[in-house]
Structure formats: C-alpha cells, structure tokens
Design a protein around this motif. Structure first.
Motif, PDB file in Angstrom:
ATOM      1  N   ASP A 205      29.701  60.422  93.721  1.00  0.00           N
ATOM      2  CA  ASP A 205      28.271  60.504  94.202  1.00  0.00           C
ATOM      3  C   ASP A 205      27.515  60.429  92.992  1.00  0.00           C
ATOM      4  OD1 ASP A 205      28.666  60.861  97.246  1.00  0.00           O
ATOM      5  OD2 ASP A 205      29.725  62.416  96.607  1.00  0.00           O
ATOM      6  N   TRP A 206      27.944  61.208  91.934  1.00  0.00           N
ATOM      7  CA  TRP A 206      27.154  60.999  90.605  1.00  0.00           C
ATOM      8  C   TRP A 206      26.935  59.641  90.181  1.00  0.00           C
ATOM      9  CZ3 TRP A 206      28.603  65.725  92.174  1.00  0.00           C
ATOM     10  CH2 TRP A 206      27.635  66.941  91.757  1.00  0.00           C
ATOM     11  N   ASP A 207      28.177  58.710  90.387  1.00  0.00           N
ATOM     12  CA  ASP A 207      28.367  57.569  89.892  1.00  0.00           C
ATOM     13  C   ASP A 207      27.284  56.617  90.752  1.00  0.00           C
ATOM     14  OD1 ASP A 207      30.181  58.327  88.371  1.00  0.00           O
ATOM     15  OD2 ASP A 207      31.934  57.589  89.456  1.00  0.00           O
ATOM     16  N   SER A 208      27.321  56.904  91.932  1.00  0.00           N
ATOM     17  CA  SER A 208      26.296  56.269  93.099  1.00  0.00           C
ATOM     18  C   SER A 208      24.925  56.280  92.496  1.00  0.00           C
ATOM     19  CB  SER A 208      26.596  56.589  94.456  1.00  0.00           C
ATOM     20  OG  SER A 208      27.836  56.378  94.849  1.00  0.00           O
ATOM     21  N   GLU A 209      24.672  57.426  92.154  1.00  0.00           N
ATOM     22  CA  GLU A 209      23.238  57.564  91.612  1.00  0.00           C
ATOM     23  C   GLU A 209      22.700  56.885  90.383  1.00  0.00           C
ATOM     24  OE1 GLU A 209      20.724  59.086  93.168  1.00  0.00           O
ATOM     25  OE2 GLU A 209      21.926  60.025  94.847  1.00  0.00           O
ATOM     26  N   LEU A 210      23.857  56.836  89.511  1.00  0.00           N
ATOM     27  CA  LEU A 210      23.726  55.950  88.301  1.00  0.00           C
ATOM     28  C   LEU A 210      23.679  54.569  88.641  1.00  0.00           C
ATOM     29  CD1 LEU A 210      26.010  57.882  85.536  1.00  0.00           C
ATOM     30  CD2 LEU A 210      23.390  57.974  86.036  1.00  0.00           C
ATOM     31  N   VAL A 211      24.247  54.371  89.741  1.00  0.00           N
ATOM     32  CA  VAL A 211      24.378  52.850  90.139  1.00  0.00           C
ATOM     33  C   VAL A 211      23.049  52.549  90.490  1.00  0.00           C
ATOM     34  CG1 VAL A 211      25.226  51.146  91.807  1.00  0.00           C
ATOM     35  CG2 VAL A 211      26.864  52.534  90.565  1.00  0.00           C
ATOM     36  N   ALA A 215      20.353  49.545  88.528  1.00  0.00           N
ATOM     37  CA  ALA A 215      20.072  48.434  89.432  1.00  0.00           C
ATOM     38  C   ALA A 215      18.467  48.363  89.518  1.00  0.00           C
ATOM     39  CB  ALA A 215      20.672  48.572  91.102  1.00  0.00           C
ATOM     40  N   GLU A 216      17.872  49.688  89.817  1.00  0.00           N
ATOM     41  CA  GLU A 216      16.430  49.811  89.768  1.00  0.00           C
ATOM     42  C   GLU A 216      15.699  49.298  88.476  1.00  0.00           C
ATOM     43  OE1 GLU A 216      12.616  49.889  91.140  1.00  0.00           O
ATOM     44  OE2 GLU A 216      14.477  49.947  92.298  1.00  0.00           O
ATOM     45  N   ARG A 217      16.356  49.766  87.227  1.00  0.00           N
ATOM     46  CA  ARG A 217      16.090  49.167  86.003  1.00  0.00           C
ATOM     47  C   ARG A 217      15.931  47.462  85.700  1.00  0.00           C
ATOM     48  NH1 ARG A 217      15.601  53.292  82.007  1.00  0.00           N
ATOM     49  NH2 ARG A 217      14.785  51.497  80.482  1.00  0.00           N
ATOM     50  N   PHE A 218      17.220  47.051  86.622  1.00  0.00           N
ATOM     51  CA  PHE A 218      17.279  45.825  86.390  1.00  0.00           C
ATOM     52  C   PHE A 218      16.240  44.988  87.140  1.00  0.00           C
ATOM     53  CE2 PHE A 218      18.741  41.560  87.857  1.00  0.00           C
ATOM     54  CZ  PHE A 218      19.323  41.041  86.454  1.00  0.00           C
ATOM     55  N   ARG A 219      16.090  45.489  88.508  1.00  0.00           N
ATOM     56  CA  ARG A 219      14.951  44.925  89.341  1.00  0.00           C
ATOM     57  C   ARG A 219      13.570  45.123  88.822  1.00  0.00           C
ATOM     58  NH1 ARG A 219      16.949  49.125  93.008  1.00  0.00           N
ATOM     59  NH2 ARG A 219      18.884  48.205  94.093  1.00  0.00           N
ATOM     60  N   GLN A 220      13.148  45.894  88.193  1.00  0.00           N
ATOM     61  CA  GLN A 220      11.791  46.105  87.305  1.00  0.00           C
ATOM     62  C   GLN A 220      11.996  45.168  86.367  1.00  0.00           C
ATOM     63  OE1 GLN A 220      11.617  50.232  86.085  1.00  0.00           O
ATOM     64  NE2 GLN A 220      11.493  50.718  87.991  1.00  0.00           N
ATOM     65  N   GLU A 221      12.840  44.903  85.418  1.00  0.00           N
ATOM     66  CA  GLU A 221      12.954  43.967  84.651  1.00  0.00           C
ATOM     67  C   GLU A 221      13.072  42.297  84.936  1.00  0.00           C
ATOM     68  OE1 GLU A 221      14.974  43.383  80.300  1.00  0.00           O
ATOM     69  OE2 GLU A 221      14.545  45.256  80.997  1.00  0.00           O
ATOM     70  N   HIS A 222      13.629  42.142  85.947  1.00  0.00           N
ATOM     71  CA  HIS A 222      14.034  40.848  86.586  1.00  0.00           C
ATOM     72  C   HIS A 222      13.743  40.817  88.272  1.00  0.00           C
ATOM     73  CE1 HIS A 222      15.826  39.941  82.636  1.00  0.00           C
ATOM     74  NE2 HIS A 222      16.254  40.810  82.903  1.00  0.00           N
ATOM     75  N   PRO A 223      12.419  40.894  88.338  1.00  0.00           N
ATOM     76  CA  PRO A 223      12.107  40.862  89.779  1.00  0.00           C
ATOM     77  C   PRO A 223      12.455  39.202  90.655  1.00  0.00           C
ATOM     78  CG  PRO A 223      10.131  40.813  88.634  1.00  0.00           C
ATOM     79  CD  PRO A 223      11.325  41.091  87.670  1.00  0.00           C
ATOM     80  N   GLU A 224      12.517  38.269  89.662  1.00  0.00           N
ATOM     81  CA  GLU A 224      12.499  36.954  90.323  1.00  0.00           C
ATOM     82  C   GLU A 224      14.128  36.445  90.601  1.00  0.00           C
ATOM     83  OE1 GLU A 224      13.987  36.721  85.988  1.00  0.00           O
ATOM     84  OE2 GLU A 224      12.481  37.821  87.108  1.00  0.00           O
ATOM     85  N   VAL A 225      15.022  37.397  90.305  1.00  0.00           N
ATOM     86  CA  VAL A 225      16.582  37.250  90.745  1.00  0.00           C
ATOM     87  C   VAL A 225      16.743  38.333  91.937  1.00  0.00           C
ATOM     88  CG1 VAL A 225      16.848  36.214  88.805  1.00  0.00           C
ATOM     89  CG2 VAL A 225      17.485  38.620  89.131  1.00  0.00           C
ATOM     90  N   SER A 226      17.930  37.993  92.507  1.00  0.00           N
ATOM     91  CA  SER A 226      18.509  38.750  93.847  1.00  0.00           C
ATOM     92  C   SER A 226      18.570  39.837  93.231  1.00  0.00           C
ATOM     93  CB  SER A 226      19.498  37.971  94.414  1.00  0.00           C
ATOM     94  OG  SER A 226      20.771  38.157  93.737  1.00  0.00           O
ATOM     95  N   ASP A 227      18.859  41.015  94.390  1.00  0.00           N
ATOM     96  CA  ASP A 227      19.102  42.393  93.899  1.00  0.00           C
ATOM     97  C   ASP A 227      20.715  42.425  93.640  1.00  0.00           C
ATOM     98  OD1 ASP A 227      19.828  45.403  94.261  1.00  0.00           O
ATOM     99  OD2 ASP A 227      18.560  45.428  95.901  1.00  0.00           O
ATOM    100  N   PRO A 228      20.735  43.119  92.391  1.00  0.00           N
ATOM    101  CA  PRO A 228      22.261  43.219  92.013  1.00  0.00           C
ATOM    102  C   PRO A 228      23.095  43.998  92.906  1.00  0.00           C
ATOM    103  CG  PRO A 228      20.832  44.573  90.625  1.00  0.00           C
ATOM    104  CD  PRO A 228      19.927  43.631  91.481  1.00  0.00           C
TER     105      PRO A 228
END
Length: 529
Positions: A205-211, A215-228
């Motif tokens: 569950d700690w891993d899931s929070e990090l996932v 993912a959110e950091r990636f979404r913020q930097e690359h909003p033009e691609v699909s959700d990882p």
C-alpha cells in the motif's frame, strides 16, 4: 536421505523456508537464485509451465496479464484468476509458491520437504487459515500446523532470550498484511494476550501511494499523452520503481527515478520527508490499531511492556520506529524482520513434532530427533514442558432470526481474543411448527469491532440441518463451535430428541476436500521453476 520438519513463511510479497540445523539453530534455506527470500509472484508462462520468484516478478512488466501477485490477500475469499483458459483458486496459486520453496531446498541441499508448519497473519480468520492449509496439501505437503506470524516471531525471540520473562508487543508490518499482538513469555511458555490487525494493509500500500505520486508527476509534465496508469506495462514499471524508491529511502535521504511512458520521460526526485508525508495516513492506521490492541491488553491486566519487537520487511522504514517510539515511549527493536517468522515457524515445527512423538509413545524416535539437532537433555525437557497459548483473531457465530420481528442478526459463540482452544455449545430453537430444515450460516467478524449486523460479518460456511416431522415451534437444536489453537474452525449442528444424532460439518473456505485432491493431482503435472 534425511527427512526434516520445516517452517514456511508464506508471505504476501516474499516467502521463505527454514529448518533446524545440527546445533539446534533455525536456518533459512536460500533459493536457487542465492537469496534468503523468494518473491511471492507467479508467472504462468504456459498452462503447464509456471515460474515463481524474481523472474516472475520481472516478467510482470512484459506479461502483466499472466503474472499473479498479492494472492495472499485473496485467501479464503473464494475468488479465482483465469490464466491460459483455466480458473485458479488462491489456494492453487499459493501451492505453486510452496512448491518453488520446497523444490529449491531439494535442489540446493538435497533435502526432501514433507512435514511443514506454515505461518499466517494473526488477524487471519478461519477461512484464510483453512485455505492456507489446503494450499499446502495441494503442494503435496503434510501441514502439521498453522501458526500465527507474531507467535513465530516470539518463539525466535524467546530462543534468543530463554531465561527472560517479559511482556512483548509485536508490531508486524509485512508486504500485504499488518498485525499487532501482545505476548507474554514466562518460564519459556508463550501466551498471546490479544491481537488485532488488518490483512489488507502492508508495504504494497506504501508502494501504491508512490505509484500514484510518480504517475501524477508524469501527468503534470506530459498532459498531452495518455495516463500512465491506463497502460498495464507502464503500471508494472511504476510498481517496480516505487518499491525500489521505498527501499532506497530507508537508507538515503533522497532519491531520483525516471518515469517513461509513450516515449516521454519524467525525472522525479523524492526526499524521505516527502515519502513519509505522502504515506503518513497508512502509518497512522497502524498506530491506531496498535493503540487499540494496547487498550485490550490493559483490560486483561497487561499495562506495561518490556519490548516492542518489529517484524516484517516493511517495518524497516525509519518512520515506523520513530512513530512508535514517539507514540508509546518504547524503543523498538528491529531483529531479523525478514527472516524471524520463518525461523520461528521452523522452531515451532521441530518442537511440535518432538512433542507429538512423545505423546504417541515414540520417545526413542523423539530423542533421536533431538540428538540430531544437538539438543541437550535439559533442552529436551524445556521443549517437552513448553506451552503456547493463543487467542481467537475474530468473533464467529451463526445467523439467527428474531421470532417476533423476523429480523436476522448474528449471534456470536466465539469472541475476538477468547482463549484457544475454544469449545462453545449454544441451544437455538425453530421458529415455526413442522419446520423441516434449518439453514446454518456460519459468520465471521469482518470489521474491527464485533457487531450483530449481517453487513458487518462475512459468511464463511453454510449447510442445512434436517428436522424430524411434526415438531412444534421451539424445537431445540444445539450448535457447537470448536476453534483449535491454529484458529481452524469446526462447526456441528445437531438435534438429540429422537435419539438419532444428526451432525452437520460446515465446509469452511472456498475449496472442498474433493477439490483439493483433484487440484493436487491435476497440478502435479505442471512444471514449477
């Protein structure tokens, strides 16, 4: 070839196996890859070739639909996974993990594994414990007993401190489950005072929070691609990154990883402080459960503690010890958290086998076994007289109906933290004239507190009891709950008026005995590596 008894820590994320060496010490057996622990991950490469361990874990990123992990969380729930056109129960998938552990001992050390003790979280209920035993049988093993993980850890601790009487709080944070247990050691005897926990709370569950954080950091930097997280392979990559990040931040103050998806890359640096902030709510849940356990212990006369022992790989996170010391003013002790449970299970398996040989009149065989482990006559006497007392992890009862309102509710016969073994008989009565059958629905406490509401309990077994004809309403029936020290439940319902004794054995868990035997036969043809 010498046969030995073994202890197995069948973990949510990692498993291991141990036995007693020639000088009486518990020794963990390394797998063929040279590691003490084996990832509890199963890769179904084909219908007749199954891979367990690190290779299976690495395959998750490429073949996410053919890899199963965290199966321990499904034990006793009757769920199945469909792989290569066949449905597999959690018991069957767990059996593959057990077969891998056993085969590795045979290959690396030339030792046959037959008689085993398998550990389970203290908060596992009857269905989960029964499913674990059945997994061992499907794997071709003779499961001597099922023992709770904190008890196994306490046995290891007691062996290290044989002359010390003390009160221990065991905080067990594993990969997928959490337990906290109060145990007393007196004269070598072990007694569980109370236990509590959550079998869906652990390091994963700690891993899931990090996932989600990555993912959110990636979404913020690359909003033009699909959700990882919409891509299974990327999600598996993120889980691998998250676990590595969590482990690294236990020894370093910050660490950076690279998230890649659809040709884009985001570099994410995280500090230990950020990690602890993101996951603090999970740690707080363990603290709340621990606090609740201590309140129960106080009500049973245990108000002070000599030791706070940390068990489970996830307890190595620095925030755990810091939070516990601040909250309870006890300095936690981190002693072999990854291996203590398997070692304790091996010690328990050895001692239990020794005592059973003595009780069955096979003293010569018992002494030969003890001498093979280098035990002195004094040590043999200590083992012979040692007792282990435990408690029920949850409340158990049956569905009953109010005669006037016809409201259904649960009447509990066994309550959480009742001493084991428990043998409770209660009389119930039919509701209607000429009632020809009674449905016996066995229920287990689902939440953290006992409740008579059906929604707050899980059905773990059921069956029908026939009633003789022409009986008036109020015809008596006896229901007996027998819960053994392993936490395995046996239920009998009977009526005695006619002189004919009618027994009803409730099938606890998802797989019947016939299905277990069929699975053992059919899966024996599957290659496990």
């Amino acid at each position: 070839m010498k046969m030995a008894v073994h202890g197995i820590d069948l973990g949510t994320t990692y498993s291991c196996i141990a036995s007693i060496d020639q000088v009486g010490r518990a020794e963990v057996h390394r797998n063929q890859e040279g590691s003490d622990t084996t990832p509890s991950v199963v890769f179904f490469e084909t219908w007749d070739n199954v891979i367990v361990g690190q290779t299976a874990k690495d395959s998750a990123a490429v073949y996410p639909d053919d890899v199963v992990s965290l199966v321990k969380r499904d034990m006793g729930h009757g769920t199945t996974r469909t792989l290569h056109g066949r449905d597999y129960t959690p018991e069957e998938i767990s059996a593959f993990i057990l077969r891998k552990l056993v085969e590795d001992v045979k290959v690396t050390e030339g030792a046959e594994v037959c008689d085993v003790v398998v550990t389970v979280p203290a908060y596992f209920g009857a269905a989960e414990r029964d499913a674990t035993r059945k997994a061992g049988r499907i794997a071709g093993l003779n499961v001597i007993d099922i023992v709770s993980e904190p008890i196994a850890a306490a046995i290891t601790y007691g062996v290290l401190n044989p002359s010390q009487d003390c009160r221990i709080l065991v905080y067990d944070l594993g990969g997928g489950t959490f337990d906290t247990t109060v145990i007393t050691l007196r004269g070598g005897d072990i007694e569980v005072v109370c236990t509590d926990g959550d079998h869906e709370l652990g390091g994963t569950d700690w891993d899931s929070e990090l996932v989600e954080f990555l993912a959110e950091r990636f979404r913020q930097e690359h909003p033009e691609v699909s959700d990882p997280l919409d891509n299974k392979q990327t999600e598996q990559d993120l889980r691998r990154l998250a676990e590595d990040l969590k482990k690294t931040l236990s020894s370093r103050m910050k660490h950076a990883v690279r998230v890649m998806h659809e040709g884009r890359v985001t570099s994410v640096e995280m500090s230990r402080a950020e990690f602890e902030s993101v996951t603090r709510h999970l740690l707080d849940r363990t603290i709340a459960i621990t606090r609740r356990t201590l309140e129960t212990a106080r009500s049973r006369g245990v108000t002070e503690f000599d030791h706070l022992v940390l068990v489970g790989g996830s307890s190595k996170m620095p925030a755990v010890a810091a939070a516990l010391e601040q909250e309870f003013a006890i300095v936690p002790q981190l002693r072999d958290p990854d291996l203590a449970v398997a070692k304790g299970a091996a010690l328990y398996a050895f001692e239990e086998t020794y005592r059973r040989l003595l009780s069955s009149g096979k003293r010569e065989q018992a002494e030969e076994m003890a001498l093979g482990a280098g035990l002195s006559a004094t040590q043999q006497m200590e083992i012979e007289k040692r007792t282990i007392k435990t408690v029920a992890s949850r409340a158990f009862g049956i569905v009953t109906t109010d005669k006037r309102t016809r409201r259904e509710y649960v009447t509990h016969l066994v309550h959480a933290n009742d001493p084991l073994p428990a043998d409770v008989t209660q009389t119930f009565y039919t509701l209607d004239d000429d009632q020809r059958r009674v449905a016996v629905e066995v229920m287990e406490q689902a939440g953290s507190a006992e409740s008579d509401r059906l929604d707050d309990n899980n059905e773990i077994g059921k069956g029908d009891l026939s009633i003789p004809p022409n009986k008036r309403a109020g015809f008596p029936l006896e229901v007996t709950f027998t819960l053994d020290p392993s936490g395995l439940l046996h239920v009998t319902a009977r009526e005695n008026e006619t002189g004919e004794r009618l027994d009803l054995d409730i099938q606890i868990g998802g797989m019947s005995e016939e299905e277990v035997l069929m699975s053992r036969t059919s899966l024996s043809a599957v290659q496990v590596s």
